[in-house]
Write an enzyme that holds these catalytic residues in place. Structure first.
Site, PDB file in Angstrom:
ATOM      1  CE  LYS A   9      -8.838 -17.751 -15.987  1.00  0.00           C
ATOM      2  NZ  LYS A   9      -7.523 -18.257 -16.416  1.00  0.00           N
TER       3      LYS A   9
ATOM      4  CG  HIS B 210     -22.444  27.189 -32.285  1.00  0.00           C
ATOM      5  ND1 HIS B 210     -23.136  26.399 -31.396  1.00  0.00           N
ATOM      6  CD2 HIS B 210     -23.374  28.014 -32.828  1.00  0.00           C
ATOM      7  CE1 HIS B 210     -24.414  26.715 -31.411  1.00  0.00           C
ATOM      8  NE2 HIS B 210     -24.588  27.698 -32.268  1.00  0.00           N
TER       9      HIS B 210
END
Length: 602
Positions: A217, A354
């Site tokens: 932080k 595919h």
């Protein structure tokens, strides 16, 4: 390591930047068991305040090549002039290097428990935390750093006069570097043999977690490090004479990623709800890819680090023995081929193009199964992915390497990928000689009961995986004609195949070999016609399976199938016109089986 979090009734936003790297080929001669792909350096990710977060993986540090790069200039400072670094780590890798490096730069090392002992053993002078807090560790080490004298020194903003005055008033020095990695919760709860609940609870880090978040932080003033691979760049940064807030921010981001995935593992371990109100999925980047489905799309590959995925198999954890780096489409196709071939108990070959199986065959002789799978659709098979559910030995490897296309009898079959559960040493050597680019993968079977996730715009869909096999259902005869045993076996085989074909899906099978399939059409009749064309004259006496019921029978799919000469049809049933399908099959003397299970695959 990253994670995405999906919250109920909240839109999901994804933001990520990927580097475009080229991966080295794996040398065949060495026959090393290497991972499918190589990770690359972590990039900075900015994430808005929303329910999807990118965060670091559970407990484990990033890989070597994910360490941060060194900025051109850097600086370190402390308002009091007395530089302090707090080190508290479970992973003590390269700890002596870090401690000596910081000491040489004039830092006072503050540490706790085992970390302090390890540093002292390495000859590094250490100030114990209790010398700063004036309070001993207590509650079996649960409380040692949770004190204003520690967190004040981390959280104080150096550019705020009243913050610094408060530190001076209470005699608290600033802490400029925090190096923390957490208790190995993930490793403990996933260890062989499991772990007692109380032991798991004790491996939930509190103090280290709080230190890490506090430093992240206040990263404008405090450098935070969670990964031993970043120790060298940290030292180089501190030797510099400039400042680089981007470097600090990237370290902070990595720390929050680390803590986010740590929490996700704990939450998953404690939860008994498969579909909880909030779900966080930790993802570890395994590699950046050259591009996505198309060259203009950036792409990366991530491994799912949920506890449920530990040792659960799948293409993501496959070992790549040889060939070019995997591409985005390679992963999709390999996954489809491997999932399909893993369904079958007898020796089986599946060829995928595919993501749809274009050839499937089972035989006691795997060489024959391979030839039949190619023969089903040699045009589609060329350039596809070939998968086996048995070990590839010398004989099979030679067949894969030398087999000629049935279309002309001359052209050697070309494949992008070969996937199998294992390889003999000689079989692997022969396959490596087929092509420098052929990707050779060794995979383990997916465990049942997994959670299936799929993204849509602004959200994610979650469902149970479709794990049902032919042994899990009953094929109910609803026609006058009862199928012979061989016809029933073909219907079961077709039903397993159609499960892996995109809807609307039709599969035609004879003698445990797929003759033709139709997929992805807007209507089922077109899929049937495609499958019949591929099957040709062999359709006579074959079995047909449909992934969903037939809404129409007369002058439609069922009647055309019957007229083609199929002997048995397997479908879920459930249409309000099921009676028409039964009557049509009775007219043509075709067996009709209802499975009461649908297999849509969109």
């Amino acid at each position: 390591m990253y994670a995405f979090t999906a919250r109920a009734s909240t839109a999901v936003t994804q933001a990520a930047a990927y580097a475009d790297t080229v991966h080295p080929r794996v040398p065949c001669a060495a026959l090393h068991r290497t991972k499918v792909s190589s990770p690359s350096s972590i990039g900075r990710v900015r994430v808005p305040s929303c329910s999807l977060r990118l965060s670091c993986g559970p407990i484990k540090a990033m890989s070597k090549t994910d360490s941060l790069s060194v900025p051109h200039s850097a600086s370190q400072s402390s308002a009091s002039g007395n530089k302090q670094a707090l080190i508290s780590v479970s992973d003590k890798k390269d700890l002596a290097f870090l401690g000596n490096g910081l000491s040489d730069l004039g830092y006072t090392i503050v540490s706790t428990g085992g970390t302090a002992s390890a540093l002292e053993s390495a000859g590094v002078s250490v100030t114990k935390v209790d010398q700063l807090t004036h309070f001993p560790e207590m509650l079996d080490g649960r409380v040692k750093t949770l004190h204003p004298n520690i967190f004040g020194g981390i959280l104080a903003r150096r550019d705020q006069k009243h913050h610094m005055e408060a530190l001076n008033k209470h005699g608290i020095g600033t802490i400029d570097v925090v190096v923390v990695n957490l208790y190995p919760f993930y490793d403990k709860v996933t260890s062989a043999g499991g772990i007692e609940f109380e032991d798991g609870i004790e491996n939930i880090d509190i103090g280290g977690f709080s230190l890490l978040r506090a430093a992240a932080k206040n990263h404008k003033d405090v450098l935070v490090v969670v990964d031993p691979q970043d120790y060298p760049v940290l030292i180089e940064f501190l030797k510099g004479d400039g400042d680089d807030q981007e470097f600090r921010t990237r370290l902070a981001s990595k720390a929050f990623q680390h803590s986010s995935s740590y929490d996700s593992a704990i939450s998953e371990w404690l939860s008994s709800d498969k579909f909880p109100p909030s779900l966080t999925v930790p993802l570890e980047r395994k590699s950046t890819l050259r591009y996505g489905e198309n060259p203009h799309q950036n792409s990366a590959f991530y491994v799912d680090k949920r506890l449920a995925e530990v040792n659960a198999g799948g293409i993501a954890t496959a070992i790549q023995h040889h060939g070019k780096a995997m591409s985005y489409n390679n992963y999709l196709d390999a996954d489809a081929a491997w999932n399909c071939v893993s369904e079958f108990k007898n020796p089986t070959c599946v060829i995928v193009k595919h993501t749809n199986p274009c050839g499937v065959a089972s035989r006691d002789d795997i060489l024959e199964a391979y030839r039949l799978a190619v023969k089903a659709d040699p045009v589609s098979a060329f350039g596809g992915i070939v998968a086996f559910n048995v070990e590839i030995d010398e004989a099979l490897a030679k067949e894969i390497r030398e087999f000629r296309s049935p279309t002309d009898g001359e052209t050697r079959m070309f494949y992008e990928i070969v996937v199998a559960p294992k390889y003999t040493e000689k079989g692997l050597e022969i396959l490596c000689g087929k092509s420098k680019t052929l990707r050779i993968l060794e995979a383990s079977k997916n465990e049942k009961g997994k959670l299936s996730l799929r993204q849509v715009g602004g959200g994610w869909l979650a469902q149970d995986s479709d794990d049902l096999t032919s042994q899990d259902i009953q094929f109910k005869v609803v026609s006058e004609k009862v199928p012979q045993e061989s016809e029933l076996h073909d219907a079961e085989f077709a039903w397993l195949c159609v499960k892996h074909v995109k809807s609307n899906a039709i599969v035609i099978v004879k003698n445990n070999c797929m003759l033709g399939m139709g997929s992805g059409q807007p209507n089922r009749l077109e899929s049937l016609r495609i499958a019949l064309k591929k099957a040709g004259d062999e359709v006579k006496g074959a079995a047909l399976a449909s992934d969903a019921f037939f809404p129409f029978a007369w002058n439609d799919t069922v009647e055309e199938a019957c007229e083609s000469g199929v002997s048995v049809i397997a479908e879920p049933g459930g249409s309000i016109r099921d009676g028409d399908a039964v009557d049509c099959c009775n007219k043509y003397g075709v067996s009709l089986l209802f499975t009461n299970v649908r297999h849509f695959r969109h």
